[in-house]
Design a protein around this motif. Structure first.
Motif, mmCIF file in Angstrom:
data_model
loop_
_atom_site.group_PDB
_atom_site.id
_atom_site.type_symbol
_atom_site.label_atom_id
_atom_site.label_comp_id
_atom_site.label_asym_id
_atom_site.label_seq_id
_atom_site.Cartn_x
_atom_site.Cartn_y
_atom_site.Cartn_z
ATOM 1 N N ARG A 210 0.831 -1.207 0.000
ATOM 2 C CA ARG A 210 0.000 0.000 0.000
ATOM 3 C C ARG A 210 0.868 1.262 0.000
ATOM 4 N NH1 ARG A 210 -3.902 -3.265 2.883
ATOM 5 N NH2 ARG A 210 -2.780 -2.993 4.851
ATOM 6 N N ARG A 211 2.001 1.219 0.711
ATOM 7 C CA ARG A 211 2.892 2.383 0.731
ATOM 8 C C ARG A 211 3.453 2.687 -0.653
ATOM 9 N NH1 ARG A 211 4.897 0.154 5.667
ATOM 10 N NH2 ARG A 211 6.747 -0.621 4.562
ATOM 11 N N ARG A 212 3.535 1.674 -1.488
ATOM 12 C CA ARG A 212 4.003 1.882 -2.862
ATOM 13 C C ARG A 212 2.856 2.258 -3.792
ATOM 14 N NH1 ARG A 212 9.221 0.494 -3.560
ATOM 15 N NH2 ARG A 212 8.985 0.756 -5.821
ATOM 16 N N GLY A 213 1.660 2.362 -3.253
ATOM 17 C CA GLY A 213 0.510 2.711 -4.081
ATOM 18 C C GLY A 213 -0.113 1.523 -4.775
ATOM 19 N N TRP A 214 0.246 0.288 -4.344
ATOM 20 C CA TRP A 214 -0.326 -0.922 -4.940
ATOM 21 C C TRP A 214 -1.550 -1.362 -4.146
ATOM 22 C CZ3 TRP A 214 4.691 -4.398 -5.220
ATOM 23 C CH2 TRP A 214 5.625 -3.779 -6.059
ATOM 24 N N ARG A 215 -2.512 -1.914 -4.851
ATOM 25 C CA ARG A 215 -3.596 -2.631 -4.176
ATOM 26 C C ARG A 215 -3.147 -4.074 -3.964
ATOM 27 N NH1 ARG A 215 -8.150 -3.571 -6.807
ATOM 28 N NH2 ARG A 215 -7.292 -3.134 -8.873
ATOM 29 N N ALA A 216 -3.351 -4.576 -2.766
ATOM 30 C CA ALA A 216 -2.886 -5.923 -2.441
ATOM 31 C C ALA A 216 -4.071 -6.855 -2.257
ATOM 32 C CB ALA A 216 -2.045 -5.911 -1.162
ATOM 33 N N ARG A 217 -3.896 -8.108 -2.689
ATOM 34 C CA ARG A 217 -4.932 -9.119 -2.485
ATOM 35 C C ARG A 217 -4.272 -10.424 -2.096
ATOM 36 N NH1 ARG A 217 -6.712 -10.225 -8.749
ATOM 37 N NH2 ARG A 217 -4.751 -11.178 -9.428
ATOM 38 N N ARG A 218 -5.098 -11.357 -1.574
ATOM 39 C CA ARG A 218 -4.611 -12.693 -1.257
ATOM 40 C C ARG A 218 -5.329 -13.701 -2.104
ATOM 41 N NH1 ARG A 218 -5.015 -12.658 5.015
ATOM 42 N NH2 ARG A 218 -6.080 -14.614 4.614
#
Length: 231
Positions: A223-231
């Protein structure tokens, strides 16, 4: 400890969330690619960023014991050409072949020359041969596990188009966390697969709980890199 992976059967990097998760969590992912393999921008970018390794099959294919492979092929009792209505094939580059294995496939009507350097192989036999080749390369390289297309779980990954250079920078920064999580999943999944089906869901829930802090750390870093994260 197995920290590297070797992807098969394709010689180009899939554009899939599963493959990009593999690139992120394994120290390095190899692709079995002959020297004259066709390139594509996605695969080339991953190789140039040192996220994917170009593995020349000719260095390994000549030296394997093909007897177990041939025994397995004969045990499958694949239909002879005269009894097959169609010849459903995969294509395999000639540099990937152990010549003894190729002779055995051709003698059984399971392989034939295609155009240029390509061998047309009956689909089941092609899948079996590529699994054999991947296992052979992994054994000779050491610390390497063969992987093929499948769905991952538990480990978070970024959503959307992320450049190879951005993945490489993130991986360098978070290498120890990524490696620790993947090693934990590898060890626990082996245990889970050995359990009765009715017990697996509970064990997976325990694994998710065990990794909760590491998962939260990686998701926050994404998130700090501006990415959306999923599992």
């Amino acid at each position: 400890m197995l920290d590297n992976a070797l992807y098969f059967p394709a010689m180009t990097a899939p554009r899939s969330a599963w493959f990009m998760r593999s690139v992120l969590y394994w120290d390095q992912v190899g692709l079995i690619r002959p020297g004259d393999a066709p390139d594509d921008p996605h695969t080339r970018a991953l190789i140039d960023a040192s996220l994917v390794e170009h593995v020349e099959p000719a260095e390994y294919a000549l030296y394997g014991d093909v007897d177990p492979l041939i025994e397995r092929l004969d045990a499958l009792e694949l239909p002879a050409p005269s009894t097959r209505a169609t010849f459903r094939t995969g294509v395999i580059h000639e540099e990937k072949f152990n010549l003894t294995a190729l002779d055995a496939l051709q003698a059984r009507g399971l392989a034939r020359r295609g155009r240029g350097p390509w061998i047309e192989v009956e689909a089941t036999a092609a899948a079996l041969y590529m699994a054999y080749l991947a296992a052979l390369i992994c054994a000779r390289k050491g610390r390497t596990r063969p992987i093929t297309d499948r769905q991952g779980f538990v480990l978070p990954s970024p959503v959307g188009e992320i450049t190879a250079a951005d993945i490489a920078r993130f991986k360098d920064r978070e290498r120890e966390s990524l490696r620790r999580m993947r090693r934990t999943v590898d060890a626990r999944v082996i245990d889970v697969l050995g359990l009765p089906e009715e017990m697996r869901e509970e064990r997976v829930e325990l694994l998710v709980a065990e990794l909760a802090d590491d998962v939260a750390h990686i998701q926050e870093a994404m998130r700090r890199r501006g990415w959306r994260a999923r599992r």
